[in-house]
Design a protein around this motif. Sequence first.
Motif, PDB file in Angstrom:
ATOM      1  N   PHE A 104      -4.555  -1.683  -5.839  1.00 26.72           N
ATOM      2  CA  PHE A 104      -5.531  -0.601  -5.796  1.00 26.72           C
ATOM      3  C   PHE A 104      -5.474   0.117  -4.454  1.00 26.72           C
ATOM      4  CE2 PHE A 104      -7.182  -4.026  -8.389  1.00 26.72           C
ATOM      5  CZ  PHE A 104      -7.712  -3.407  -9.509  1.00 26.72           C
ATOM      6  N   VAL A 105      -5.825   1.389  -4.449  1.00 25.35           N
ATOM      7  CA  VAL A 105      -6.157   2.097  -3.216  1.00 25.35           C
ATOM      8  C   VAL A 105      -7.541   2.709  -3.397  1.00 25.35           C
ATOM      9  CG1 VAL A 105      -3.768   2.573  -2.580  1.00 25.35           C
ATOM     10  CG2 VAL A 105      -5.029   4.239  -3.948  1.00 25.35           C
ATOM     11  N   MET A 106      -8.172   3.071  -2.282  1.00 24.99           N
ATOM     12  CA  MET A 106      -9.479   3.728  -2.368  1.00 24.99           C
ATOM     13  C   MET A 106      -9.283   5.206  -2.697  1.00 24.99           C
ATOM     14  SD  MET A 106     -11.809   2.094   0.665  1.00 24.99           S
ATOM     15  CE  MET A 106     -11.153   3.132   1.967  1.00 24.99           C
ATOM     16  N   ASP A 107     -10.279   5.795  -3.320  1.00 24.70           N
ATOM     17  CA  ASP A 107     -10.282   7.242  -3.527  1.00 24.70           C
ATOM     18  C   ASP A 107     -11.247   7.852  -2.524  1.00 24.70           C
ATOM     19  OD1 ASP A 107      -9.801   9.770  -4.547  1.00 24.70           O
ATOM     20  OD2 ASP A 107     -11.374   9.607  -6.059  1.00 24.70           O
ATOM     21  N   HIS A 108     -10.739   8.049  -1.329  1.00 22.65           N
ATOM     22  CA  HIS A 108     -11.514   8.702  -0.274  1.00 22.65           C
ATOM     23  C   HIS A 108     -10.594   9.624   0.508  1.00 22.65           C
ATOM     24  CE1 HIS A 108     -15.375   6.760  -0.774  1.00 22.65           C
ATOM     25  NE2 HIS A 108     -14.739   5.613  -0.966  1.00 22.65           N
ATOM     26  N   PHE A 109     -11.204  10.552   1.230  1.00 19.60           N
ATOM     27  CA  PHE A 109     -10.460  11.480   2.063  1.00 19.60           C
ATOM     28  C   PHE A 109     -10.664  11.173   3.544  1.00 19.60           C
ATOM     29  CE2 PHE A 109     -11.818  13.808  -1.820  1.00 19.60           C
ATOM     30  CZ  PHE A 109     -10.577  13.830  -2.438  1.00 19.60           C
ATOM     31  N   TYR A 110     -11.752  10.470   3.854  1.00 18.22           N
ATOM     32  CA  TYR A 110     -12.049   9.986   5.198  1.00 18.22           C
ATOM     33  C   TYR A 110     -12.134   8.461   5.134  1.00 18.22           C
ATOM     34  CZ  TYR A 110     -13.797  14.734   6.430  1.00 18.22           C
ATOM     35  OH  TYR A 110     -13.946  16.077   6.667  1.00 18.22           O
ATOM     36  N   GLN A 111     -11.832   7.823   6.264  1.00 14.61           N
ATOM     37  CA  GLN A 111     -12.016   6.377   6.301  1.00 14.61           C
ATOM     38  C   GLN A 111     -13.503   6.034   6.273  1.00 14.61           C
ATOM     39  OE1 GLN A 111     -11.607   3.336   5.421  1.00 14.61           O
ATOM     40  NE2 GLN A 111      -9.576   3.277   6.360  1.00 14.61           N
ATOM     41  N   LEU A 112     -13.799   4.873   5.709  1.00 11.49           N
ATOM     42  CA  LEU A 112     -15.188   4.482   5.493  1.00 11.49           C
ATOM     43  C   LEU A 112     -15.776   3.764   6.695  1.00 11.49           C
ATOM     44  CD1 LEU A 112     -15.115   3.088   1.840  1.00 11.49           C
ATOM     45  CD2 LEU A 112     -15.392   5.442   2.646  1.00 11.49           C
ATOM     46  N   PRO A 113     -17.087   3.898   6.905  1.00 13.28           N
ATOM     47  CA  PRO A 113     -17.768   3.089   7.908  1.00 13.28           C
ATOM     48  C   PRO A 113     -17.570   1.607   7.600  1.00 13.28           C
ATOM     49  CG  PRO A 113     -19.233   4.783   7.027  1.00 13.28           C
ATOM     50  CD  PRO A 113     -18.013   4.796   6.164  1.00 13.28           C
ATOM     51  N   GLY A 114     -17.425   0.813   8.631  1.00  9.25           N
ATOM     52  CA  GLY A 114     -17.185  -0.614   8.437  1.00  9.25           C
ATOM     53  C   GLY A 114     -15.712  -0.971   8.436  1.00  9.25           C
ATOM     54  N   ILE A 115     -14.862   0.042   8.164  1.00  8.71           N
ATOM     55  CA  ILE A 115     -13.411  -0.177   8.244  1.00  8.71           C
ATOM     56  C   ILE A 115     -12.835   0.579   9.431  1.00  8.71           C
ATOM     57  CG2 ILE A 115     -11.200   0.062   7.049  1.00  8.71           C
ATOM     58  CD1 ILE A 115     -12.651  -0.163   4.417  1.00  8.71           C
ATOM     59  N   GLY A 116     -13.349   1.797   9.648  1.00  7.16           N
ATOM     60  CA  GLY A 116     -12.852   2.597  10.763  1.00  7.16           C
ATOM     61  C   GLY A 116     -13.681   3.848  10.931  1.00  7.16           C
ATOM     62  N   THR A 117     -13.139   4.792  11.682  1.00  6.93           N
ATOM     63  CA  THR A 117     -13.822   6.059  11.919  1.00  6.93           C
ATOM     64  C   THR A 117     -13.327   7.094  10.904  1.00  6.93           C
ATOM     65  OG1 THR A 117     -12.126   6.634  13.547  1.00  6.93           O
ATOM     66  CG2 THR A 117     -14.156   5.603  14.368  1.00  6.93           C
ATOM     67  N   PRO A 118     -14.129   8.123  10.620  1.00  8.63           N
ATOM     68  CA  PRO A 118     -13.760   9.083   9.569  1.00  8.63           C
ATOM     69  C   PRO A 118     -12.414   9.765   9.791  1.00  8.63           C
ATOM     70  CG  PRO A 118     -16.066   9.359  10.171  1.00  8.63           C
ATOM     71  CD  PRO A 118     -15.474   8.412  11.175  1.00  8.63           C
ATOM     72  N   ASP A 119     -11.986   9.885  11.060  1.00  7.49           N
ATOM     73  CA  ASP A 119     -10.754  10.621  11.336  1.00  7.49           C
ATOM     74  C   ASP A 119      -9.500   9.757  11.248  1.00  7.49           C
ATOM     75  OD1 ASP A 119     -11.415   9.105  13.562  1.00  7.49           O
ATOM     76  OD2 ASP A 119     -10.770  10.620  15.011  1.00  7.49           O
ATOM     77  N   GLN A 120      -9.634   8.502  10.872  1.00 14.72           N
ATOM     78  CA  GLN A 120      -8.450   7.661  10.732  1.00 14.72           C
ATOM     79  C   GLN A 120      -7.700   8.008   9.444  1.00 14.72           C
ATOM     80  OE1 GLN A 120      -9.936   3.637  11.194  1.00 14.72           O
ATOM     81  NE2 GLN A 120      -9.642   3.711  13.406  1.00 14.72           N
ATOM     82  N   PRO A 121      -6.409   7.658   9.352  1.00 11.14           N
ATOM     83  CA  PRO A 121      -5.583   8.089   8.219  1.00 11.14           C
ATOM     84  C   PRO A 121      -6.146   7.671   6.869  1.00 11.14           C
ATOM     85  CG  PRO A 121      -4.214   7.131   9.949  1.00 11.14           C
ATOM     86  CD  PRO A 121      -5.638   6.882  10.349  1.00 11.14           C
ATOM     87  N   MET A 122      -6.112   8.610   5.915  1.00 11.14           N
ATOM     88  CA  MET A 122      -6.528   8.316   4.538  1.00 11.14           C
ATOM     89  C   MET A 122      -5.668   9.163   3.599  1.00 11.14           C
ATOM     90  SD  MET A 122      -8.256   6.545   2.469  1.00 11.14           S
ATOM     91  CE  MET A 122      -9.130   5.651   3.753  1.00 11.14           C
ATOM     92  N   LEU A 123      -4.969   8.510   2.698  1.00 13.90           N
ATOM     93  CA  LEU A 123      -4.099   9.197   1.747  1.00 13.90           C
ATOM     94  C   LEU A 123      -4.856   9.528   0.463  1.00 13.90           C
ATOM     95  CD1 LEU A 123      -0.888   6.991   2.089  1.00 13.90           C
ATOM     96  CD2 LEU A 123      -1.403   9.151   3.254  1.00 13.90           C
ATOM     97  N   GLU A 124      -4.494  10.631  -0.168  1.00 13.51           N
ATOM     98  CA  GLU A 124      -5.055  10.974  -1.482  1.00 13.51           C
ATOM     99  C   GLU A 124      -4.548   9.957  -2.488  1.00 13.51           C
ATOM    100  OE1 GLU A 124      -5.777  12.135  -5.237  1.00 13.51           O
ATOM    101  OE2 GLU A 124      -3.690  12.284  -4.567  1.00 13.51           O
ATOM    102  N   CYS A 125      -5.453   9.413  -3.284  1.00 13.52           N
ATOM    103  CA  CYS A 125      -5.124   8.179  -4.003  1.00 13.52           C
ATOM    104  C   CYS A 125      -4.121   8.374  -5.130  1.00 13.52           C
ATOM    105  CB  CYS A 125      -6.389   7.493  -4.502  1.00 13.52           C
ATOM    106  SG  CYS A 125      -7.123   8.185  -5.980  1.00 13.52           S
ATOM    107  N   TYR A 126      -4.224   9.433  -5.942  1.00 11.07           N
ATOM    108  CA  TYR A 126      -3.320   9.545  -7.082  1.00 11.07           C
ATOM    109  C   TYR A 126      -1.898   9.906  -6.661  1.00 11.07           C
ATOM    110  CZ  TYR A 126      -6.970   8.356 -10.242  1.00 11.07           C
ATOM    111  OH  TYR A 126      -7.942   7.638 -10.902  1.00 11.07           O
ATOM    112  N   SER A 127      -1.745  10.644  -5.554  1.00  7.83           N
ATOM    113  CA  SER A 127      -0.413  10.865  -5.001  1.00  7.83           C
ATOM    114  C   SER A 127       0.186   9.543  -4.544  1.00  7.83           C
ATOM    115  CB  SER A 127      -0.480  11.844  -3.819  1.00  7.83           C
ATOM    116  OG  SER A 127      -1.091  13.054  -4.185  1.00  7.83           O
ATOM    117  N   ALA A 128      -0.617   8.749  -3.837  1.00  9.00           N
ATOM    118  CA  ALA A 128      -0.136   7.458  -3.338  1.00  9.00           C
ATOM    119  C   ALA A 128       0.193   6.505  -4.486  1.00  9.00           C
ATOM    120  CB  ALA A 128      -1.176   6.836  -2.407  1.00  9.00           C
TER     121      ALA A 128
END
Length: 325
Positions: free
Chosen positions: A41-65
Motif C-alpha cells: 500500500f501507499v498513502m493517498d496524500h499530497f503532503y506528508q502527515l503530522p506524526g511522520i514528518g513535515t508537510p513539505d517532505q516528499p509525497m508521491l501521487e499514489c495511483y502513479s506510484a
Amino acid sequence: MSIRLGYQIPNFSYGTPVAELFPTVIAQAREAEDAGFDAVFVMDHFYQLPGIGTPDQPMLECYSALSALAVATSRVQLSALVTGNTYRNPTLLAKAVTTLDVVSGGRAVLGIGAGWYELEHQQLGYEFGTFTDRFARLEESLSIIEPMLRGQRPTVEGRWYRTENAMNEPRYRDDLPIMLGGSGEKKTFGLAARYAQHLNVICDPADLPRKLEALAARCAEVDRDPATLETSFLTTVVVDEDGGKAREVQRDYFVRNGIDPTSDDPRVRLLLSRQIVGSPDEVAANVKERILDKGIDGIIINMPLTGHEPGKVALAAKALAPLVK
C-alpha cells in the motif's frame, strides 16, 4: 481477495537524492513480495502527515506510484490505504483503479475513505466541507464507483456528483475488491457493510472488541454475514534482532519530533498505542495479543523509521507471517 499481511509505505524521505527515491520504494515492495506479504500500500496524500514528518517532505501521487509498482512486482495486491474520496471525481477514481487492475494483471484493490487532512484541501484547492458533508460525498461516490467496477453504467443525479450512463472499459475483472478504512462505527462501518469486501479498522487496539461488535451490528442491519467482510488493523512497527536497538530508534524519533512519551495528551497516547517495537519475538507476541486475539483477521504494518533499510521488511514478515498464514 485476502489481505492477512500487508505492508504500507507511508513516507518517501530516505535521505537520498530524488533520483534514488523511487528505486528505494521499489526495493521495499519487492522485499515485501519476496517475504510473503499479501499486499503493498501507499498513502493517498499530497503532503506528508503530522506524526511522520513535515508537510513539505516528499509525497508521491499514489495511483502513479502504484502503477509503477505494478510493473516492478508480480504477485502482491496493490492499493491506496486509503484513497481520499475528496481528491478525485468518482468516475475518474473508478477509471484509475480499473487501469491499475489492468496494468497489474488483476492485483488492484480500491481502498477508500472520506478524507480528513484539512491542510491539503485548504492549500491545494479541494473542497473540505464538514464531517457530515465528506461522508455524504463518500456514500454518493460509492454508489457510482461500485457499479462502474462491476461493468454497469450508472446514471446518478446526486447532490455532489452527476453521471450519465457512465462507462468503464476495459476491465480486467468485474469483482475488483473495495476496502474501506476508518473508525466510524456508524458511517464508515455502515458503508463497509454495504459496499466493501475489506475494512481496515483505525483505533486504539484496546477498542477493537467494541469496534468489531459495532461492525457486526452494521452487517446485521443489511442482512450480511460479518464473516464475509474481512478486517485488518494498521500499526507501525520498529523491529530489530536486538529489541533494545529498536527501542532506541523509537526514542530517537521522539526526540527529533519533540514528543514526550509520558504525556497524557490523547494524541500521543493514540500514537503510542499503534506502535509496536522490539525484537521479532516481542513484535509477534504484541501483535498476537493486542490485535489478532481480539478477532481481527489481518495485520497491515508500516515502517516509516526503518522500512527503507534492506532486510527490515523481511525481518518483520518473518516475525508476523506465521501468525496470519
